[in-house]
Enzyme design. Structure first.
Site, mmCIF file in Angstrom:
data_model
loop_
_atom_site.group_PDB
_atom_site.id
_atom_site.type_symbol
_atom_site.label_atom_id
_atom_site.label_comp_id
_atom_site.label_asym_id
_atom_site.label_seq_id
_atom_site.Cartn_x
_atom_site.Cartn_y
_atom_site.Cartn_z
ATOM 1 N N ASN A 153 2.513 -93.027 43.060
ATOM 2 C CA ASN A 153 1.484 -94.050 42.835
ATOM 3 C C ASN A 153 1.068 -93.949 41.373
ATOM 4 O OD1 ASN A 153 -0.796 -95.639 42.755
ATOM 5 N ND2 ASN A 153 -2.009 -94.380 44.161
ATOM 6 N N LYS A 176 -0.992 -95.770 39.851
ATOM 7 C CA LYS A 176 -2.383 -96.212 39.639
ATOM 8 C C LYS A 176 -2.439 -97.151 38.428
ATOM 9 C CE LYS A 176 -3.842 -92.036 41.970
ATOM 10 N NZ LYS A 176 -4.854 -90.997 42.153
ATOM 11 N N HIS A 212 -6.282 -96.888 49.639
ATOM 12 C CA HIS A 212 -6.393 -95.681 48.815
ATOM 13 C C HIS A 212 -7.874 -95.380 48.598
ATOM 14 C CE1 HIS A 212 -6.148 -92.933 45.442
ATOM 15 N NE2 HIS A 212 -4.889 -92.740 45.771
ATOM 16 N N GLU A 260 -9.444 -94.599 46.088
ATOM 17 C CA GLU A 260 -10.022 -95.242 44.895
ATOM 18 C C GLU A 260 -10.387 -96.693 45.169
ATOM 19 O OE1 GLU A 260 -6.818 -94.003 42.343
ATOM 20 O OE2 GLU A 260 -7.484 -91.942 42.643
ATOM 21 N N GLU A 304 -4.744 -88.089 52.190
ATOM 22 C CA GLU A 304 -5.137 -87.693 50.840
ATOM 23 C C GLU A 304 -6.603 -87.265 50.848
ATOM 24 O OE1 GLU A 304 -2.304 -89.717 47.809
ATOM 25 O OE2 GLU A 304 -4.037 -90.998 48.081
ATOM 26 N N GLY A 352 -6.274 -85.721 41.915
ATOM 27 C CA GLY A 352 -6.460 -85.597 40.472
ATOM 28 C C GLY A 352 -7.277 -84.387 40.048
ATOM 29 N N SER A 397 -2.867 -83.856 44.244
ATOM 30 C CA SER A 397 -2.443 -82.749 43.367
ATOM 31 C C SER A 397 -1.110 -82.129 43.774
ATOM 32 C CB SER A 397 -3.549 -81.682 43.281
ATOM 33 O OG SER A 397 -4.717 -82.230 42.691
HETATM 34 P P1 13P Z 1 -2.752 -86.939 42.174
HETATM 35 O O1 13P Z 1 -1.346 -86.565 42.575
HETATM 36 O O2 13P Z 1 -2.866 -87.306 40.728
HETATM 37 O O3 13P Z 1 -3.751 -85.933 42.627
HETATM 38 O O4 13P Z 1 -3.096 -88.310 42.959
HETATM 39 C C1 13P Z 1 -2.847 -88.388 44.314
HETATM 40 C C2 13P Z 1 -3.019 -89.792 44.738
HETATM 41 O O5 13P Z 1 -4.114 -90.318 44.763
HETATM 42 C C3 13P Z 1 -1.811 -90.553 45.096
HETATM 43 O O6 13P Z 1 -2.141 -91.761 45.689
#
Ligand code: 13P
Length: 247
Positions: free
Chosen positions: A8, A10, A92, A94, A162, A168, A207
Site C-alpha cells: 500500500n 498510501k 484502511h 487512515e 492491521e 508506521g 510495520s
Molecule cells: P506500515 O507497513 O508502514 O506500518 O503500514 C502498514 C499499512 O498501513 C499498510 O496498509
C-alpha cells in the site's frame, strides 16, 4: 490457497517511483506467492501498463460505493477497473480516522468492488487503547461482521488485520498476539460465510519489514502481508515477497 504480498503506497509516489516497480519485476519475475501493489490512483494506469504480462497485480486504495454521479473528487470501481486495478483496499484505518468511514460505508464500497468482479481487501484493527482495555477481539469481531460484503467468497475477499498502533511505528504485536487474532478471524469468517472462510487470505499489516517477515509468515492463519512503508522500495518489498514465497 496462494499467499498474497500486497503493498500500500498510501499518498506516496510520482511517475519517477515506477522505477522501483521495474526493479521489483526484474528481481522477482515469478514469485510463488501473489504480488500486488496499490499506488495512488494517479499511477494505477501507468503501473498496470508496466505490470502487463508480469506476476504483479495492481490495486487501488479506496473507491466510491456508487457507480457514477455528482461526487467531486471521488473515483468509482468501474474507473479503477478501467485503469487496470484488480483489487481495492477498503476501510484502511487512515480512511476510518481521516475520513470518518464507518463499517457500513466500508461494506457498501466492498459490495461495489465485488459486484464489479474485483477483489476487496477489507482492513480492520484495534487502537492501542482498545488493546490495553482488552477489547481487541471484540473490536475486530464487530468490524469484520459489519464491513465484509454479503456475497464474500475466498475469491473476492481478502481481510487485512492491521493494529492501528503498529502502522508506521516500527512496533508489532508479538507472534502469539498475531496468532490469536488471525485464528479468531478465521473462526469469525467461518461463522459468517461457512466453508469459503478457509480460502480467504488473512493478511497481517503494520510495520512488516524484511527483518520480521519470515517470523510473521510462519504464524498460523497469516496468509500474507499488507505492507506500507517497506513496499515503496523494490529491495525491501522484494525481500518480503521472497520471504512469503519461501514460507
Ligand atoms: P506500515 O507497513 O508502514 O506500518 O503500514 C502498514 C499499512 O498501513 C499498510 O496498509
Amino acid at each position: 490457497m496462494k499467499k498474497l504480498a500486497a503493498g500500500n503506497w498510501k499518498m506516496n509516489g510520482t511517475k519517477a517511483s515506477l522505477a522501483e516497480v521495474e526493479a521489483l519485476l526484474a528481481a522477482h519475475p515469478g514469485p510463488t506467492c501473489e504480488m500486488l501493489l496499490c499506488p495512488p490512483a494517479t499511477l494505477i494506469s501507468q503501473m498496470a501498463a508496466l505490470a502487463a504480462d508480469s506476476a504483479l497485480m495492481v490495486g487501488a486504495q479506496d473507491c466510491h460505493a456508487k457507480p457514477q454521479g455528482a461526487h467531486t473528487g471521488d473515483i468509482s470501481v468501474a474507473m479503477l477497473k478501467d485503469a487496470g486495478a484488480s483489487h481495492v483496499i477498503l476501510g484502511h484505518s487512515e480512511r476510518r480516522t481521516d475520513h470518518g468511514e464507518t463499517d457500513a460505508q466500508v461494506r457498501a464500497k466492498a459490495e461495489a468492488v465485488v459486484d464489479a468482479g474485483l477483489v476487496a481487501i477489507v482492513c480492520i484493527g484495534e487502537t492501542e487503547s482498545e488493546r490495553d482495555a482488552g477489547q481487541t477481539l471484540a473490536v475486530i469481531g464487530s468490524q469484520i461482521d459489519g464491513s465484509i460484503p454479503m456475497a464474500a467468497t475466498a475469491a473476492n475477499l481478502v481481510v487485512a488485520y492491521e493494529p492501528v498502533w503498529a502502522i508506521g511505528t516500527g512496533r508489532t504485536p508479538t507472534l502469539a498476539e498475531i496468532a490469536e487474532v488471525h485464528s479468531f478471524l478465521r473462526g469469525r469468517l467461518r461463522g459468517l460465510i461457512g466453508e469459503e472462510a478457509e480460502g480467504v487470505r488473512i493478511l497481517y499489516g503494520g510495520s512488516v519489514k524484511p527483518s520480521n517477515a519470515t517470523d510473521i509468515f510462519a504464524v498460523p492463519h497469516v496468509d500474507g502481508a499488507l505492507v506500507g512503508g517497506a513496499s515503496l522500495k523494490a529491495a525491501d518489498f522484494g525481500a518480503i515477497v521472497a520471504a512469503l514465497s519461501a514460507a
